[in-house]
Design a protein around this motif. Sequence first.
Motif, short mmCIF file in Angstrom:
data_model
loop_
_atom_site.label_atom_id
_atom_site.label_comp_id
_atom_site.label_asym_id
_atom_site.label_seq_id
_atom_site.Cartn_x
_atom_site.Cartn_y
_atom_site.Cartn_z
N LEU A 96 1.08 -1.69 -0.48
CA LEU A 96 0.05 0.11 0.04
C LEU A 96 0.78 1.30 0.14
O LEU A 96 0.18 2.45 -0.07
N TRP A 97 2.19 1.51 0.10
CA TRP A 97 2.58 2.64 0.48
C TRP A 97 3.64 2.55 -0.63
O TRP A 97 3.10 4.02 -1.22
N GLU A 98 3.58 1.91 -1.57
CA GLU A 98 3.52 2.36 -3.30
C GLU A 98 2.52 2.68 -4.37
O GLU A 98 2.81 3.04 -5.34
N TRP A 99 1.27 2.86 -3.11
CA TRP A 99 0.84 4.04 -4.32
C TRP A 99 0.50 4.87 -3.93
O TRP A 99 0.35 6.22 -4.59
N SER A 100 2.22 5.46 -2.88
CA SER A 100 2.22 6.78 -3.08
C SER A 100 3.02 7.16 -3.76
O SER A 100 3.57 8.13 -4.41
N GLY A 101 3.45 5.89 -4.56
CA GLY A 101 4.81 5.80 -5.50
C GLY A 101 6.21 4.91 -5.24
O GLY A 101 7.67 5.05 -5.91
N TYR A 102 6.04 4.87 -3.73
CA TYR A 102 7.03 4.69 -3.46
C TYR A 102 7.21 2.99 -3.61
O TYR A 102 6.66 2.08 -3.39
N LYS A 103 9.01 2.97 -3.50
CA LYS A 103 9.33 1.94 -3.68
C LYS A 103 10.29 1.22 -3.18
O LYS A 103 11.51 1.82 -2.41
N MET A 104 10.76 0.32 -2.13
CA MET A 104 11.54 -0.61 -0.65
C MET A 104 12.66 0.11 -1.29
O MET A 104 13.39 -0.32 -2.37
N GLY A 105 13.58 0.42 -0.60
CA GLY A 105 15.15 1.22 -0.83
C GLY A 105 15.02 2.30 -1.54
O GLY A 105 15.55 3.14 -1.05
N GLU A 106 13.34 3.24 -1.79
CA GLU A 106 13.57 4.81 -2.18
C GLU A 106 14.08 5.65 -1.09
O GLU A 106 13.72 4.94 0.27
N LYS A 201 1.41 21.59 0.46
CA LYS A 201 2.26 23.39 -0.01
C LYS A 201 3.70 23.40 0.45
O LYS A 201 4.46 24.24 -0.08
N ALA A 202 3.55 22.63 2.07
CA ALA A 202 4.98 22.71 2.73
C ALA A 202 5.91 21.81 2.09
O ALA A 202 6.66 22.60 1.52
N PHE A 203 5.76 20.98 0.92
CA PHE A 203 6.72 19.47 0.47
C PHE A 203 6.39 19.71 -0.91
O PHE A 203 6.77 19.12 -1.43
N GLY A 204 6.07 20.54 -2.10
CA GLY A 204 5.93 20.87 -3.35
C GLY A 204 4.58 19.88 -3.72
O GLY A 204 4.68 19.16 -4.65
N GLU A 205 3.48 20.25 -3.20
CA GLU A 205 2.49 19.12 -3.87
C GLU A 205 2.23 17.58 -3.73
O GLU A 205 2.43 17.13 -4.96
N PRO A 206 3.09 16.53 -2.90
CA PRO A 206 2.82 15.19 -3.36
C PRO A 206 2.27 14.77 -3.70
O PRO A 206 1.26 15.13 -2.74
N LEU A 207 2.04 13.46 -4.02
CA LEU A 207 1.05 12.55 -4.13
C LEU A 207 0.71 11.70 -2.13
O LEU A 207 1.62 11.60 -2.06
N ILE A 208 -0.66 12.52 -1.61
CA ILE A 208 -0.61 12.25 0.22
C ILE A 208 -1.85 11.05 0.14
O ILE A 208 -2.68 10.54 -1.01
#
Length: 403
Positions: A96-106, A201-208
């Motif tokens: 489910l973390w990967e739904w934000s674009g994360y991959k293990m080791g990022e 606003k603080a972090f460049g409009e990332p996917l949350i």
Amino acid sequence: LHHLQKERLKKLLASTVRNIPFYQRLKIELTDDPYHDIKQFPIMHKKMMKENIDSLLMHDKNKMVIERSSGSSGIQGEVYMTLKENRAYQAAQTFLWEWSGYKMGEPLLQTGITPNRGFIKSIKDKLFLTQYADAYQLSEEKIIESLVTAMKTKKKFFGGYASSLNVFAEVASKNNIDLKFIGVMSWGDKLFDHYKSNIGKAFGEPLITELYGTTEGFVISSTCEKGNHHQLTPQTFIELLDKDGNEVKPGEIGFVVATRLDAFSFPLIRYYLGDLAIKEDETVQCSCGRHFPLLKKIVGRDTDIVHTPSGKALIVHFFTGIFEHFESIKQFRIIQKTKEEIEIEYIEGNNFSTSELDKIRDMLFLRANEKFNVQFIRVDFIPPTASGKPQIIQNLIADKMIR
């Protein structure tokens, strides 16, 4: 997905009545329909679980992994897993973390409540490029230090308790720290709309994304890029029930009762989480293309709701949607001791005026379409819950499921 969940539920129930002493004593007769059969199993509250731990185990608990919840509901949960089951739990979280674009080791900046990482976790942090920040020590100086380090080491993702992510965002904005993330994963407490706005606003409009799960091994759902909560049905079977144990209708608020489908050694069947959620119609699908069924909304704890004298339910979001317009209120808490009145504790912020309280009262009445007794109480401190999470509502007369 439906077939997979049904087969896993059937397998779990069969194993449980065959191997677990607590359930053997109940002499439950199974059919070919696990969705019917599970209704024969009692709802498992934390107190019941703690009193029957030894008879709920298939293996020697000294050879198993123990996980304990924060105890924010008043009773600390304690569950046991085999190493394989624990790894499956961690794998589901990572999925489910990967739904934000994360991959293990990022490269990841993570807040948490385990500042003493120990040898194993320290090695894990190093291997997986994780910078760990203590969510209990949220001084501005420490936060700035963590954010500057994250900039230098080019962290791409940020994860942790929603409330701690919001504090980091506020400090970053206040000190003009230009740190941009690709994705932010929130868990542990409610990701309110104003938190999400501050973080964006603080972090460049990332996917949350917002994950919903428990320390006891349930990985229940996550929001996608469209903001909808998708249930992870291969891992968890969810029931949303009224206080009498009946399934609620779509659009209604229900108590969350969960069954973990891949835990056989210490089965958690119909486990009462102490949370509330709103049911979505099963025919509704998300435009993101994922076919996991949806939850309409995660409301929060079963005490995160108050009722007006006429019986209207006011959830946390009702109040945060009002107070976000009043920057002169630094923090607030809603307390309900009787059905006739609510108390609102508040901490004054900059440019506070007592006239603000009248405006808040009027907005409460307007949005609730009802007038009721509201008492404002000025305080200097609002304590967090036992887990360190902020508490927005304290309902001392809250409905609970019949035990």
